[in-house]
Design a protein around this motif. Structure first.
Motif, PDB file in Angstrom:
ATOM      1  N   LEU A 134       1.099  -1.252   0.045  1.00 10.77           N
ATOM      2  CA  LEU A 134       0.072   0.155   0.023  1.00 10.77           C
ATOM      3  C   LEU A 134       0.895   1.437   0.070  1.00 10.77           C
ATOM      4  O   LEU A 134       0.197   2.488  -0.458  1.00 10.77           O
ATOM      5  CB  LEU A 134      -0.895   0.062   1.226  1.00 10.77           C
ATOM      6  N   THR A 135       2.178   1.084   0.544  1.00  7.45           N
ATOM      7  CA  THR A 135       2.800   2.267   0.701  1.00  7.45           C
ATOM      8  C   THR A 135       4.138   2.024  -0.410  1.00  7.45           C
ATOM      9  O   THR A 135       4.315   2.923  -1.362  1.00  7.45           O
ATOM     10  CB  THR A 135       3.453   2.603   1.772  1.00  7.45           C
ATOM     11  N   GLY A 136       4.903   1.064  -0.229  1.00  6.38           N
ATOM     12  CA  GLY A 136       5.784   0.744  -1.007  1.00  6.38           C
ATOM     13  C   GLY A 136       5.615   0.589  -2.573  1.00  6.38           C
ATOM     14  O   GLY A 136       6.074   1.233  -3.595  1.00  6.38           O
ATOM     15  N   THR A 137       4.616  -0.367  -3.008  1.00 12.01           N
ATOM     16  CA  THR A 137       4.407  -0.387  -4.551  1.00 12.01           C
ATOM     17  C   THR A 137       3.397   0.679  -5.048  1.00 12.01           C
ATOM     18  O   THR A 137       3.965   1.763  -5.821  1.00 12.01           O
ATOM     19  CB  THR A 137       3.510  -1.582  -4.740  1.00 12.01           C
ATOM     20  N   LEU A 138       2.319   1.108  -4.374  1.00 12.95           N
ATOM     21  CA  LEU A 138       1.557   1.998  -4.839  1.00 12.95           C
ATOM     22  C   LEU A 138       2.247   3.526  -4.768  1.00 12.95           C
ATOM     23  O   LEU A 138       1.898   4.271  -5.877  1.00 12.95           O
ATOM     24  CB  LEU A 138       0.315   2.293  -3.843  1.00 12.95           C
ATOM     25  N   ARG A 139       2.863   3.817  -3.804  1.00 12.54           N
ATOM     26  CA  ARG A 139       3.405   5.246  -3.595  1.00 12.54           C
ATOM     27  C   ARG A 139       4.809   5.376  -3.804  1.00 12.54           C
ATOM     28  O   ARG A 139       5.189   6.417  -4.869  1.00 12.54           O
ATOM     29  CB  ARG A 139       3.017   6.015  -2.010  1.00 12.54           C
ATOM     30  N   ASP A 140       5.693   4.641  -3.462  1.00  9.35           N
ATOM     31  CA  ASP A 140       7.056   4.831  -3.548  1.00  9.35           C
ATOM     32  C   ASP A 140       7.514   4.214  -5.087  1.00  9.35           C
ATOM     33  O   ASP A 140       8.261   5.131  -5.961  1.00  9.35           O
ATOM     34  CB  ASP A 140       7.812   4.010  -2.645  1.00  9.35           C
TER      35      ASP A 140
ATOM     36  N   LEU B  36      -1.955  -0.347  12.531  1.00 12.77           N
ATOM     37  CA  LEU B  36      -1.307  -1.289  11.530  1.00 12.77           C
ATOM     38  C   LEU B  36      -1.946  -1.092  10.286  1.00 12.77           C
ATOM     39  O   LEU B  36      -1.109  -0.662   9.229  1.00 12.77           O
ATOM     40  CB  LEU B  36      -1.622  -2.755  11.801  1.00 12.77           C
ATOM     41  N   ALA B  37      -3.089  -0.739  10.249  1.00  9.16           N
ATOM     42  CA  ALA B  37      -3.504  -0.490   8.752  1.00  9.16           C
ATOM     43  C   ALA B  37      -3.275   0.653   8.205  1.00  9.16           C
ATOM     44  O   ALA B  37      -2.811   1.244   7.310  1.00  9.16           O
ATOM     45  CB  ALA B  37      -5.061  -0.622   8.705  1.00  9.16           C
ATOM     46  N   ILE B  38      -3.457   1.806   9.225  1.00  7.76           N
ATOM     47  CA  ILE B  38      -2.982   3.077   8.779  1.00  7.76           C
ATOM     48  C   ILE B  38      -1.665   3.586   8.378  1.00  7.76           C
ATOM     49  O   ILE B  38      -1.128   3.948   7.451  1.00  7.76           O
ATOM     50  CB  ILE B  38      -3.699   4.341   9.829  1.00  7.76           C
ATOM     51  N   HIS B  39      -0.861   2.932   9.306  1.00  6.37           N
ATOM     52  CA  HIS B  39       0.645   3.078   9.098  1.00  6.37           C
ATOM     53  C   HIS B  39       1.050   2.106   7.686  1.00  6.37           C
ATOM     54  O   HIS B  39       1.867   2.699   7.084  1.00  6.37           O
ATOM     55  CB  HIS B  39       1.406   2.321  10.206  1.00  6.37           C
ATOM     56  N   ALA B  40       0.191   1.070   7.317  1.00  9.66           N
ATOM     57  CA  ALA B  40       0.285   0.388   6.172  1.00  9.66           C
ATOM     58  C   ALA B  40       0.150   1.263   4.980  1.00  9.66           C
ATOM     59  O   ALA B  40       0.688   1.250   3.940  1.00  9.66           O
ATOM     60  CB  ALA B  40      -0.160  -0.839   6.208  1.00  9.66           C
ATOM     61  N   GLY B  41      -0.985   2.220   5.280  1.00  7.98           N
ATOM     62  CA  GLY B  41      -1.361   2.917   3.973  1.00  7.98           C
ATOM     63  C   GLY B  41      -3.015   2.931   3.527  1.00  7.98           C
ATOM     64  O   GLY B  41      -3.023   3.413   2.763  1.00  7.98           O
ATOM     65  N   VAL B  42      -3.539   2.461   4.740  1.00 12.51           N
ATOM     66  CA  VAL B  42      -5.110   2.746   4.596  1.00 12.51           C
ATOM     67  C   VAL B  42      -5.475   3.860   5.041  1.00 12.51           C
ATOM     68  O   VAL B  42      -5.211   4.285   5.902  1.00 12.51           O
ATOM     69  CB  VAL B  42      -5.749   1.670   5.520  1.00 12.51           C
ATOM     70  N   ASP B  43      -6.230   4.505   4.048  1.00 10.25           N
ATOM     71  CA  ASP B  43      -6.817   6.157   4.400  1.00 10.25           C
ATOM     72  C   ASP B  43      -8.147   6.138   4.918  1.00 10.25           C
ATOM     73  O   ASP B  43      -8.458   7.110   5.517  1.00 10.25           O
ATOM     74  CB  ASP B  43      -6.596   6.967   3.259  1.00 10.25           C
ATOM     75  N   LEU B  44      -9.086   5.148   4.688  1.00  7.72           N
ATOM     76  CA  LEU B  44     -10.639   5.265   4.849  1.00  7.72           C
ATOM     77  C   LEU B  44     -10.939   3.840   5.269  1.00  7.72           C
ATOM     78  O   LEU B  44     -10.804   2.915   4.395  1.00  7.72           O
ATOM     79  CB  LEU B  44     -11.201   6.021   3.512  1.00  7.72           C
ATOM     80  N   SER B  45     -11.763   3.809   6.207  1.00  8.52           N
ATOM     81  CA  SER B  45     -12.136   2.511   6.692  1.00  8.52           C
ATOM     82  C   SER B  45     -13.483   2.015   5.924  1.00  8.52           C
ATOM     83  O   SER B  45     -13.832   2.806   5.050  1.00  8.52           O
ATOM     84  CB  SER B  45     -12.357   2.397   8.039  1.00  8.52           C
ATOM     85  N   LEU B  46     -14.148   1.025   6.065  1.00  9.85           N
ATOM     86  CA  LEU B  46     -15.249   0.621   5.618  1.00  9.85           C
ATOM     87  C   LEU B  46     -16.097  -0.175   6.651  1.00  9.85           C
ATOM     88  O   LEU B  46     -15.831  -1.331   6.757  1.00  9.85           O
ATOM     89  CB  LEU B  46     -15.342   0.084   4.214  1.00  9.85           C
ATOM     90  N   TRP B  47     -17.034   0.325   7.378  1.00  7.24           N
ATOM     91  CA  TRP B  47     -18.088  -0.340   8.214  1.00  7.24           C
ATOM     92  C   TRP B  47     -17.148  -0.690   9.619  1.00  7.24           C
ATOM     93  O   TRP B  47     -17.725  -1.410  10.446  1.00  7.24           O
ATOM     94  CB  TRP B  47     -18.392  -1.558   7.785  1.00  7.24           C
ATOM     95  N   ASP B  48     -15.713  -0.645   9.573  1.00  7.45           N
ATOM     96  CA  ASP B  48     -14.977  -1.110  10.943  1.00  7.45           C
ATOM     97  C   ASP B  48     -15.208  -0.568  11.977  1.00  7.45           C
ATOM     98  O   ASP B  48     -15.380   0.791  11.930  1.00  7.45           O
ATOM     99  CB  ASP B  48     -13.545  -0.860  10.405  1.00  7.45           C
ATOM    100  N   GLU B  49     -15.234  -1.190  13.236  1.00  7.20           N
ATOM    101  CA  GLU B  49     -15.118  -0.721  14.483  1.00  7.20           C
ATOM    102  C   GLU B  49     -13.854  -0.224  14.928  1.00  7.20           C
ATOM    103  O   GLU B  49     -13.592   0.647  15.620  1.00  7.20           O
ATOM    104  CB  GLU B  49     -15.611  -1.773  15.421  1.00  7.20           C
TER     105      GLU B  49
END
Lengths: 757, 757
Positions: free
Chosen positions: B267-273, B304-317
């Protein structure tokens, strides 16, 4: 001091890394004596010697060597001496290595055949495996060979693969334990690393991930990642390397696009740089030639393989182009020297260079040793029998009148597996289920009918014979399954894999199956028995896990036995008579076809199975625990730090075993685990460790499990590494940890596992 | 200037990255007007606004929204405006993004449903795909939504997977071309990157490798390596990124042990870098909560998800614990700001922040536009029909008396696929095979009987009706296959995947199948037709490749149509009437069950299939080329240098197309290739490129294929890279290159391909 080939002419160095010949063509048995052939003469003349000679003693349908035309066992050593003298004197003076196939016993006339690896996997007994290996080594070395090619690295991840029987297990920890035992048993453990005259050098095969081939198709690609490779496929190889294994054979398959034979990351990066292993890497048969799709010509193929880390070829034409490769500048001459040096180092290790071994060190085993070997083979067969299901049907009284039917009821060859030499005419130690039942119940009380083939129907008469056998019987033993039988009429590929097997062959190299459910012809036998006889005992003798769900409703008891070897019949009848199996399933059985692959250690996921097969798993790895035994795991010590893992520190879990039955029992006790490391999706269950123990009747035992980096660390990089984690441990057969699972905490320098809220 | 969230309180930033609600619960249609619910009120109050609102218009069995209780299509925009006003005024002023499911048309009441992706894959027509996408976007934006969730990244590597229909193809090049077309069509191509009021932002799903899940089980792990990931699974995502896609949805599965939702390399290495892509990464529904096995608690999962590169959740608690994560020091507040900034950037991109969009920009499509859309849907349906087999049976004369039988003969829903809204009562553009045959042959000459369910038998009366229908017919059209039909009585998992589908449902999310062979009930219909009628035309309407070998001997012609959409019936009957299919198979069909996975681009290997299934492939990807057309590839230009590949240089191959038939034809012309790069095991065949062309009767055309780094380079690292190689190219449907294959040489600076001897 390590021997060096640097002073040899390039041609002779190239000769040292070529293993082109099929030994049975290099020397033949003619008029009561071994004769060197022109094949060997030309090869020695070409190179001024040869590095290694494969398969002088190989006897099987591919080689077309049989009792009538092969070298008699008692004349093996003499034959080898003749060849060695010829190589030394006609060549430039270096001796050659004699290499033989020893997948489950020496594949030569008179070689003792032991149960296949998958059967040893069921036994889960490293000590027995080591003892068998030691006997095999002594027998093989006594014949005059130096190097044994030994299966054991492959992991059974897809039972469609015909070579499933050569795997110890689907589980890497079990496979690693048994591989390590095999190396230790075969090579001995001399402190100077030498392999003495009672032992033999092992080339472990295959490196790596051949069991991950797409669709279970032999030699297909393994498009797996580094973590899957490290956690699942490299563990047996690491165990072998740590035990000082002499060599590895590079596998046919590619890993994520790079053929193992050309895989420098694997053969040099992992083996040498990461593991600090020294030894030789041998190519699989014609594997360098099979680089034709990855290279423009044979010289480039050889250069690619040698640069990657292959030291010794097998049957390849490509390695004859090594001088050309050097001359064209596509291969560094130093790489050739390095490979040749490694071959010389192995010759030194087995005592060939300093004359430290001689005929005296390799005496034929004496009668007592042979008896001990045969007893071990029987014990291994007993451990290979897994009692999967028993609806109070066992033990079967000796007074029963028994119908014994099925394709594997009286087929000795079907008990043996692939890579097996022809049996001698006089073979007193063997038993089939039929012969063992006859011995127990009396010939008059046992009615036999084959009933069907393994994949084919038989005649109407054969069907009628089944009805006759069942009539009046009080119990039926229906022996189903597969066979790796090879016929001298079969056709073979250029690497010895069968290519056009007899229609009734189902297992072994080159015999991959798309459908694992037993064919209708075999199930019909079980149905006939169910209809005719009050008590039906089903036995599955096979080299791969098959779906069992169709069988279980048709029988009162079910014994699964991976090809259990020559003593398999008696071992199975012992289970029938005693009511207890000797081993546990070494691999997960799929519930039905179509759900593959399945394994007990797949990662946690959210999948809910298939709508037409909700639970893909039929019987889990480890099923078959004997009744009447309880195992309780005591709470853990507080835990250990990751640096302590690195320092070799351990935690010990204790299991209390209670045998509440009236008979002593020998059993394998698996310790399962689920390892939580932050950020990784855990495998649902892995085998942390397994120990065998004998517990007397109405008695108990305490079994310690010593857990260190191997069991508790990360294998993501292909070797055990310390990492903070929490590991749940349990001994029940459940796929998920029970409520009383024990937690082992591996903490960082600050006392944290990474799993704290 | 990029908008920044840094000035917002942490709580509001956290609100911007939460997408917790199910929109149909946030606003309801009550007494003829939309009403804000307490669900939305509480959420806005909690965060001072919300980042995005999912599925206000979603209508399907999971949401339980139907025509009788949902928001009328004409009132959608008004509803959205109400919600937007509420969010802006009740919160701190920021508008929210409206997100809808648009897998193959807007999944809302009145949304136009187009053929599933696999049907578009059969068409192999990027331009048509882009046109459809543009219409879908306009329709969706006119309703008031900003963001479309669009399938297309998944690659069909195992047809047991129920979501196979959402894949464009098993082939990454085809999937990439159609994904790029989809993004271009939906988002438009403004030079400033803005997405104007006629278009919609795309979140492409799923990233990545969901199609590689073990055993085709939904959400299971993909233990694949970097090269497999790059060559097969990342190509559509790269194409989408290059086209400026607004977002990616992280997939449920893990790749080699790391869940995509927690995968920083991806999510960060491939997509952004690596790709320099900017946009948002959205989690799949509840996917962050599903990190429970990889983390000790929800706060850690969110971190973990945000650090990995998730910006927006879906339905998650879990994402409601972000402030806690920051406070506990396990998440850097800057990571939260970065994620919120990306959400704001998307709002700006669609014109939400500067008021540049308004209701005016999103007018309802006019009647002419709607007619054009419907015509495109029909054209796509025609392209989805693949004529796999024709034993001179077609065209069928209009005078024939036709029996039309089978579960998909008159089942409109079975043509549509999963993620489909309920159809309106009045739905004039639709056709089934039955209705289309009635239109062509006359109602009196068409006899219909359903005959069987998709997985279940029907009553004896239903069987008798088949016999009645067949009696006296001169031809039978037997329409078999599967269905993704969802029922309002089904049960659903927490992410909307069906969990306990109706017994007759066979396809779609949560409906994985272990057996792909058509059930006996369906084959019985074909047998009955074969026995009763002189001419039998089989039609397979399905969302996945099925084994066809059992069907072909039972019919004179066979048409395969991946769920072709509402106009599918007429499209199929056009093939019956015209004798020519419109598309090519978008995925390889296995010959039988038990051989999976198969694909046309597996690597070269030495496996010889299974002894009980020597050739695992039934019909190859690309099969179905129309008769009467010859395609000849001209010899290549001399070749190109690797640095020229990097510089965007290309070679052009020309194919001469000759139509020797009496009718014009529109066809897809695939260009296949085999790429030899030294040291790599080549894929047996890949799709280099494909172009559609129309050729008049008795006429010809020249078709140029422009090949650059995408087609000729290496994808091992997930983006096209120059590397010396030789690429064989051909247009015949053969799995191996024919003798006249053209060689394209990609050379290094010294003019070498690495493939010289």
């Amino acid at each position: 001091m390590t021997p060096s080939s640097a002073s040899l002419p390039l041609r002779e160095r190239v000769g040292q890394i070529n293993q082109r010949l099929k030994g049975w063509e290099a020397v033949r048995w003619v008029d009561g004596a071994p004769r060197i052939t022109d094949v060997l003469r030309r090869e020695v003349d070409r190179w001024g010697g040869i590095g290694a000679l494969y398969g002088v003693l190989r006897a099987d349908p591919w080689s077309q060597v049989r009792w009538s035309n092969g070298i008699p066992p008692a004349r093996s050593a003499e034959t080898y001496e003749l060849v060695q003298d010829f190589v030394r004197t006609r060549g430039a003076g270096l001796p050659t290595l004699f290499v033989e196939e020893v997948p489950h016993g020496l594949m030569a006339l008179g070689g003792t055949t032991v149960p296949v690896n998958l059967a040893l996997g069921a036994g889960m007994d490293p000590e027995l495996t080591a003892q068998l290996a030691a006997h095999i080594a002594a027998e093989t070395r006594a014949r005059g060979a130096h190097v044994a090619l030994v299966s054991g690295l492959d992991i059974l991840r897809d039972p469609r693969w015909g070579r499933a029987e050569e795997c110890f297990s689907e589980d890497p920890a079990l496979a690693a334990a048994l591989m390590e035992a095999t190396v230790r048993g075969m090579q001995g453990s001399r402190s100077d690393g030498r392999i003495d005259g009672d032992h033999i050098a092992v080339v472990a095969k295959h490196l790596a991930a051949q069991g991950a081939g797409i669709g279970g198709r032999n030699g297909s690609g393994a498009p797996i990642g580094r973590r899957e490779l490290g956690e699942i496929h490299l563990r047996p190889a690491y165990a072998a390397a740590r035990a000082g294994v002499a060599g590895f054979m590079a596998a046919y398959n590619d890993i994520d696009g790079v053929a193992c034979t050309a895989n420098r990351d694997l053969l040099t990066g992992t083996l040498r740089d990461d593991w600090n292993w020294t030894g030789i890497v041998m190519a699989d048969g014609t594997a360098v030639d099979r680089l034709r799709d990855s290279t423009p010509d044979p010289a480039t193929a050889a250069a690619l393989a040698i640069h990657a880390g292959v030291d010794l070829s097998l049957w390849d034409e490509a390695f004859t182009h090594v001088e050309e490769a050097v001359q064209r500048g596509i291969l560094d001459e130093a790489d050739v020297t390095r490979a040749a040096d490694r071959v010389l180092a192995l010759k030194e290790r087995v005592g060939l260079l300093d004359g430290s071994i001689s005929r005296d060190h390799a005496a034929e085993p004496d009668a007592a040793t042979t008896r001990e070997f045969i007893a071990l083979v029987s014990r291994a067969a007993a451990q290979a029998c897994v009692l999967v299901h028993d609806d109070d049907a066992l033990p079967l009284p000796a007074s029963a009148v028994v119908a014994v039917i099925g394709p594997n009821a009286d087929d000795l060859e079907a008990q043996l597996g692939d890579y097996t030499p022809p049996r001698p005419q006089d073979d007193p130690g063997v038993s089939t289920v039929r012969s063992a039942l006859e011995a127990r119940h009396g010939v008059g009380n046992v009615r036999y009918a084959q009933g069907s083939g393994h994949r084919t129907a038989l005649s109407d008469e054969a069907t009628a014979a089944v009805d006759d056998a069942l009539a009046g019987a009080t119990a039926a033993v229906v022996v189903l399954g597969g066979t790796s039988r090879r016929s001298y009429e079969d056709e073979f590929a250029d690497n010895g894999a069968v290519d056009g097997p007899a229609p009734d062959t189902t297992n072994g190299e080159g015999v991959d199956l798309s459908r694992l459910a037993l064919p209708a012809e075999q199930l019909a036998l079980l149905r006939a028995a169910r209809a005719a006889v009050p008590l039906v005992i089903a036995v599955l003798i096979d080299g791969r896990p098959r779906p069992l769900d169709e069988l279980i409703p048709l029988c009162d008891a079910l014994i699964v036995s991976p090809f259990p070897g020559p003593a398999g019949g008696a071992a199975i009848v012992d289970v029938i008579a005693g009511g207890r199996g000797g081993g546990l399933l070494p691999a997960t059985h799929p519930r039905v076809d179509g759900v593959l692959p399945v394994a007990h250690d797949e990662r946690m996921e959210t999948a809910r199975g298939y709508v037409d097969a909700r639970i893909p798993v039929g019987q889990l790895f480890g099923a078959g625990a004997p009744a009447g035994i309880t195992v309780t795991l005591r709470p853990a010590d507080p835990g250990i730090a990751t640096d302590a893992l690195n320092d070799g520190d351990t935690v010990t879990l204790h299991a209390d075993i209670v045998n509440s039955s009236d008979s002593a029992v020998s059993l394998a006790v698996p310790l399962y685990g689920r390892r939580h490391e932050r950020g990784l999706r855990p495998r649902r269950r892995t085998l942390l460790s397994v120990r065998r123990v004998r517990v007397e009747a109405r008695s108990g035992a305490v079994l310690p499990f010593v857990l260190g980096a191997d069991e508790l660390g990360s294998w993501a990089a292909g070797r055990p590494e310390a990492a903070p984690a929490e590991v749940l441990a349990w001994t029940a057969s459940t796929h998920d940890p029970p409520a009383d699972a024990v937690t082992v905490r591996i903490t960082d320098g600050k006392g944290r596992t990474g799993w704290e809220s």
